[in-house]
Design a protein around this motif. Structure first.
Motif, mmCIF file in Angstrom:
data_model
loop_
_atom_site.group_PDB
_atom_site.id
_atom_site.type_symbol
_atom_site.label_atom_id
_atom_site.label_comp_id
_atom_site.label_asym_id
_atom_site.label_seq_id
_atom_site.Cartn_x
_atom_site.Cartn_y
_atom_site.Cartn_z
ATOM 1 N N ALA A 1 -3.315 -3.868 0.195
ATOM 2 C CA ALA A 1 -1.934 -3.398 0.354
ATOM 3 C C ALA A 1 -1.886 -1.883 0.342
ATOM 4 O O ALA A 1 -1.151 -1.267 1.118
ATOM 5 C CB ALA A 1 -1.045 -3.968 -0.745
ATOM 6 N N ASN A 2 -2.680 -1.246 -0.521
ATOM 7 C CA ASN A 2 -2.695 0.207 -0.577
ATOM 8 C C ASN A 2 -3.284 0.783 0.714
ATOM 9 O O ASN A 2 -2.787 1.774 1.230
ATOM 10 C CB ASN A 2 -3.472 0.693 -1.798
ATOM 11 C CG ASN A 2 -3.170 2.142 -2.110
ATOM 12 O OD1 ASN A 2 -2.021 2.552 -2.164
ATOM 13 N ND2 ASN A 2 -4.214 2.921 -2.297
ATOM 14 N N GLU A 3 -4.335 0.159 1.227
ATOM 15 C CA GLU A 3 -4.925 0.608 2.490
ATOM 16 C C GLU A 3 -3.946 0.409 3.646
ATOM 17 O O GLU A 3 -3.847 1.256 4.533
ATOM 18 C CB GLU A 3 -6.239 -0.121 2.762
ATOM 19 C CG GLU A 3 -7.373 0.341 1.888
ATOM 20 C CD GLU A 3 -7.671 1.826 2.020
ATOM 21 O OE1 GLU A 3 -7.762 2.333 3.161
ATOM 22 O OE2 GLU A 3 -7.791 2.495 0.985
ATOM 23 N N GLU A 4 -3.226 -0.713 3.642
ATOM 24 C CA GLU A 4 -2.228 -0.950 4.671
ATOM 25 C C GLU A 4 -1.146 0.124 4.608
ATOM 26 O O GLU A 4 -0.754 0.682 5.637
ATOM 27 C CB GLU A 4 -1.589 -2.331 4.498
ATOM 28 C CG GLU A 4 -0.506 -2.604 5.523
ATOM 29 C CD GLU A 4 0.272 -3.875 5.254
ATOM 30 O OE1 GLU A 4 0.636 -4.528 6.229
ATOM 31 O OE2 GLU A 4 0.526 -4.199 4.075
ATOM 32 N N GLY A 5 -0.676 0.435 3.410
ATOM 33 C CA GLY A 5 0.333 1.472 3.242
ATOM 34 C C GLY A 5 -0.155 2.826 3.710
ATOM 35 O O GLY A 5 0.577 3.589 4.339
ATOM 36 N N LYS A 6 -1.406 3.112 3.422
ATOM 37 C CA LYS A 6 -2.004 4.387 3.843
ATOM 38 C C LYS A 6 -2.047 4.474 5.370
ATOM 39 O O LYS A 6 -1.696 5.506 5.951
ATOM 40 C CB LYS A 6 -3.409 4.499 3.261
ATOM 41 C CG LYS A 6 -4.100 5.796 3.546
ATOM 42 C CD LYS A 6 -5.454 5.834 2.840
ATOM 43 C CE LYS A 6 -6.141 7.159 3.046
ATOM 44 N NZ LYS A 6 -7.407 7.242 2.304
ATOM 45 N N GLU A 7 -2.459 3.400 6.022
ATOM 46 C CA GLU A 7 -2.530 3.378 7.487
ATOM 47 C C GLU A 7 -1.142 3.466 8.128
ATOM 48 O O GLU A 7 -0.947 4.196 9.097
ATOM 49 C CB GLU A 7 -3.262 2.126 7.975
ATOM 50 C CG GLU A 7 -4.745 2.186 7.762
ATOM 51 C CD GLU A 7 -5.407 3.365 8.449
ATOM 52 O OE1 GLU A 7 -5.125 3.607 9.649
ATOM 53 O OE2 GLU A 7 -6.192 4.067 7.786
ATOM 54 N N ASP B 1 7.538 -6.000 3.366
ATOM 55 C CA ASP B 1 6.264 -5.836 2.663
ATOM 56 C C ASP B 1 5.500 -4.613 3.166
ATOM 57 O O ASP B 1 4.743 -3.998 2.413
ATOM 58 C CB ASP B 1 5.401 -7.103 2.768
ATOM 59 C CG ASP B 1 5.041 -7.476 4.179
ATOM 60 O OD1 ASP B 1 5.887 -7.326 5.085
ATOM 61 O OD2 ASP B 1 3.896 -7.932 4.389
ATOM 62 N N GLU B 2 5.716 -4.212 4.401
ATOM 63 C CA GLU B 2 5.084 -2.997 4.921
ATOM 64 C C GLU B 2 5.711 -1.755 4.293
ATOM 65 O O GLU B 2 5.003 -0.811 3.930
ATOM 66 C CB GLU B 2 5.185 -2.953 6.441
ATOM 67 C CG GLU B 2 4.337 -4.014 7.108
ATOM 68 C CD GLU B 2 4.553 -4.108 8.597
ATOM 69 O OE1 GLU B 2 3.546 -4.241 9.316
ATOM 70 O OE2 GLU B 2 5.723 -4.055 9.057
ATOM 71 N N LYS B 3 7.051 -1.753 4.171
ATOM 72 C CA LYS B 3 7.707 -0.640 3.474
ATOM 73 C C LYS B 3 7.198 -0.546 2.043
ATOM 74 O O LYS B 3 6.904 0.539 1.550
ATOM 75 C CB LYS B 3 9.234 -0.808 3.459
ATOM 76 C CG LYS B 3 9.900 -0.381 4.714
ATOM 77 C CD LYS B 3 11.380 -0.130 4.535
ATOM 78 C CE LYS B 3 12.162 -1.394 4.314
ATOM 79 N NZ LYS B 3 13.611 -1.179 4.366
ATOM 80 N N LYS B 4 7.098 -1.687 1.400
ATOM 81 C CA LYS B 4 6.611 -1.720 0.024
ATOM 82 C C LYS B 4 5.186 -1.174 -0.064
ATOM 83 O O LYS B 4 4.856 -0.440 -0.996
ATOM 84 C CB LYS B 4 6.679 -3.146 -0.520
ATOM 85 C CG LYS B 4 6.299 -3.266 -1.962
ATOM 86 C CD LYS B 4 6.455 -4.694 -2.450
ATOM 87 C CE LYS B 4 6.053 -4.795 -3.916
ATOM 88 N NZ LYS B 4 6.154 -6.155 -4.415
#
Length: 92
Positions: A18-24, A74-77
């Protein structure tokens, strides 16, 4: 014992994902709109308008709405969590 270890590993790996997704997502959609470089100083400057986790969530939501970015909740989160984990360290 094995089930506890497996559960712990799954939770840790999903949090990392989730953290990697948020970073990307942040890299793809947010950095392009800001002229100045995004580093620790940008996010932690003295005149920041963000003072708590609510402010951070609101700012991300405002940017998503203003720029018409089609993120799922969930992407915003994920982006909020990435920014908070990396820079702000606000309590949730």
């Amino acid at each position: 014992m094995n089930q506890l270890l497996l559960t712990t590993m799954l939770i840790a790996s999903s949090a990392t994902f989730a953290n990697e997704e948020g970073k990307e997502l942040h890299k793809e959609s947010c950095i392009a709109c800001h002229i100045i470089e995004h580093d620790d100083a940008f996010y932690t400057r003295d005149n920041s308008r963000l003072h708590n986790h609510f402010d951070l969530r609101l700012q991300v939501s405002n940017c998503v709405s203003a720029l018409n970015i089609n993120w799922f909740p969930d992407e915003k989160k994920s982006v909020v969590n990435h920014l908070n984990n990396e820079y702000y360290k606000f309590k949730k």
